[in-house]
Design a protein around this motif. Structure first.
Motif, PDB file in Angstrom:
ATOM      1  N   THR A  16       0.971  -0.842   0.114  1.00 43.50           N
ATOM      2  CA  THR A  16       0.282   0.050  -0.314  1.00 43.50           C
ATOM      3  C   THR A  16       1.148   1.141  -0.216  1.00 43.50           C
ATOM      4  O   THR A  16       0.802   1.942  -1.033  1.00 43.50           O
ATOM      5  N   GLY A  17       1.515   1.174   0.820  1.00 43.58           N
ATOM      6  CA  GLY A  17       2.416   2.062   1.308  1.00 43.58           C
ATOM      7  C   GLY A  17       3.684   2.258  -0.605  1.00 43.58           C
ATOM      8  O   GLY A  17       3.855   3.507  -1.094  1.00 43.58           O
ATOM      9  N   GLY A  18       4.061   1.567  -0.910  1.00 47.82           N
ATOM     10  CA  GLY A  18       4.376   1.597  -2.384  1.00 47.82           C
ATOM     11  C   GLY A  18       3.342   1.628  -3.058  1.00 47.82           C
ATOM     12  O   GLY A  18       4.795   3.038  -4.271  1.00 47.82           O
ATOM     13  N   ALA A  19       2.294   1.295  -3.423  1.00 45.66           N
ATOM     14  CA  ALA A  19       1.766   2.459  -4.639  1.00 45.66           C
ATOM     15  C   ALA A  19       1.214   3.478  -4.310  1.00 45.66           C
ATOM     16  O   ALA A  19       1.253   4.398  -5.425  1.00 45.66           O
ATOM     17  N   LEU A  20       1.067   4.346  -3.182  1.00 47.96           N
ATOM     18  CA  LEU A  20       1.067   5.985  -2.542  1.00 47.96           C
ATOM     19  C   LEU A  20       2.628   6.174  -3.096  1.00 47.96           C
ATOM     20  O   LEU A  20       2.616   7.283  -4.199  1.00 47.96           O
ATOM     21  N   PHE A  21       3.748   5.321  -3.117  1.00 47.22           N
ATOM     22  CA  PHE A  21       5.098   6.115  -3.515  1.00 47.22           C
ATOM     23  C   PHE A  21       4.970   6.098  -4.689  1.00 47.22           C
ATOM     24  O   PHE A  21       5.780   6.764  -5.613  1.00 47.22           O
ATOM     25  N   ALA A  22       4.295   4.961  -5.437  1.00 47.63           N
ATOM     26  CA  ALA A  22       4.422   5.161  -6.863  1.00 47.63           C
ATOM     27  C   ALA A  22       3.804   6.235  -7.526  1.00 47.63           C
ATOM     28  O   ALA A  22       4.045   7.065  -8.594  1.00 47.63           O
ATOM     29  N   GLY A  23       2.538   6.576  -7.066  1.00 48.09           N
ATOM     30  CA  GLY A  23       1.721   7.767  -7.070  1.00 48.09           C
ATOM     31  C   GLY A  23       2.195   9.427  -7.042  1.00 48.09           C
ATOM     32  O   GLY A  23       2.084   9.803  -8.714  1.00 48.09           O
ATOM     33  N   VAL A  24       3.114   9.337  -5.964  1.00 49.32           N
ATOM     34  CA  VAL A  24       4.265  10.059  -5.721  1.00 49.32           C
ATOM     35  C   VAL A  24       5.379  10.778  -7.216  1.00 49.32           C
ATOM     36  O   VAL A  24       5.470  11.406  -7.819  1.00 49.32           O
ATOM     37  N   LEU A  25       5.979   9.471  -6.940  1.00 46.18           N
ATOM     38  CA  LEU A  25       6.608   8.840  -8.431  1.00 46.18           C
ATOM     39  C   LEU A  25       6.533   9.323  -9.695  1.00 46.18           C
ATOM     40  O   LEU A  25       7.070  10.105 -10.492  1.00 46.18           O
ATOM     41  N   MET A  26       5.886   8.678  -9.772  1.00 46.73           N
ATOM     42  CA  MET A  26       4.696   8.785 -10.901  1.00 46.73           C
ATOM     43  C   MET A  26       4.497  10.941 -11.353  1.00 46.73           C
ATOM     44  O   MET A  26       4.650  11.392 -12.732  1.00 46.73           O
ATOM     45  N   LEU A  27       4.250  11.090 -10.597  1.00 46.87           N
ATOM     46  CA  LEU A  27       3.534  12.597 -10.825  1.00 46.87           C
ATOM     47  C   LEU A  27       4.854  13.713 -10.778  1.00 46.87           C
ATOM     48  O   LEU A  27       4.783  14.291 -11.221  1.00 46.87           O
TER      49      LEU A  27
END
Length: 138
Positions: A16-27
């Motif tokens: 879950t934290g990885g997916a949230l971080f992936a969203g930030v990385l993509m942004l």
């Protein structure tokens, strides 16, 4: 005879934290892609010209590719952070496309392209293993 469906196990905090971080990385990656694209379009002498390269494009063309891809990745990253249903599958697809673009861009900015390839692998992993799309509305 049908067996009752078992509920899916909850996603691990890492996923879950990885997916949230992936969203930030993509942004962030999307915004940097937009800036890279603008630099390539406005002044195509910002990047060093490469000699004979198989995947050679005009630097202005690379600028447009990075600009369009950057906008799409940033919008998808924002969708992941907002918990949009479409964003996870789109994020996986765009991360794969961005990895291909970074591989082709490798001679122009080798270190950043390698870092971007590694981040793309992480984003794909994080979006694949996450259960529900994380939301920031908590």
């Amino acid at each position: 005879m049908t067996s009752p469906q078992r509920p899916a196990p909850p996603a691990s905090p890492w996923a879950t934290g990885g997916a949230l971080f992936a969203g930030v990385l993509m942004l962030v990656y999307g915004v940097l892609g937009v800036l890279t694209g603008i630099a390539g379009i406005a002044k195509d002498d910002v990047y060093a010209r490469v000699g004979d390269y198989v995947y050679e494009f005009n630097l202005t063309a690379w600028g447009w590719i990075h600009l369009v891809l950057g906008v799409l990745v940033a919008v998808t990253g924002w969708g992941i952070l907002k918990g949009a249903e479409w964003a996870r599958a789109t994020g996986i697809a765009l991360a794969a496309v961005a990895m291909v673009a970074q591989f082709l861009w490798l001679p122009y900015t080798p270190l950043w392209a390698l870092i971007s390839l590694a981040l793309g692998v992480f984003v794909i992993w994080a979006l694949c293993v996450a259960g529900d799309t994380p939301t920031t509305d908590r």
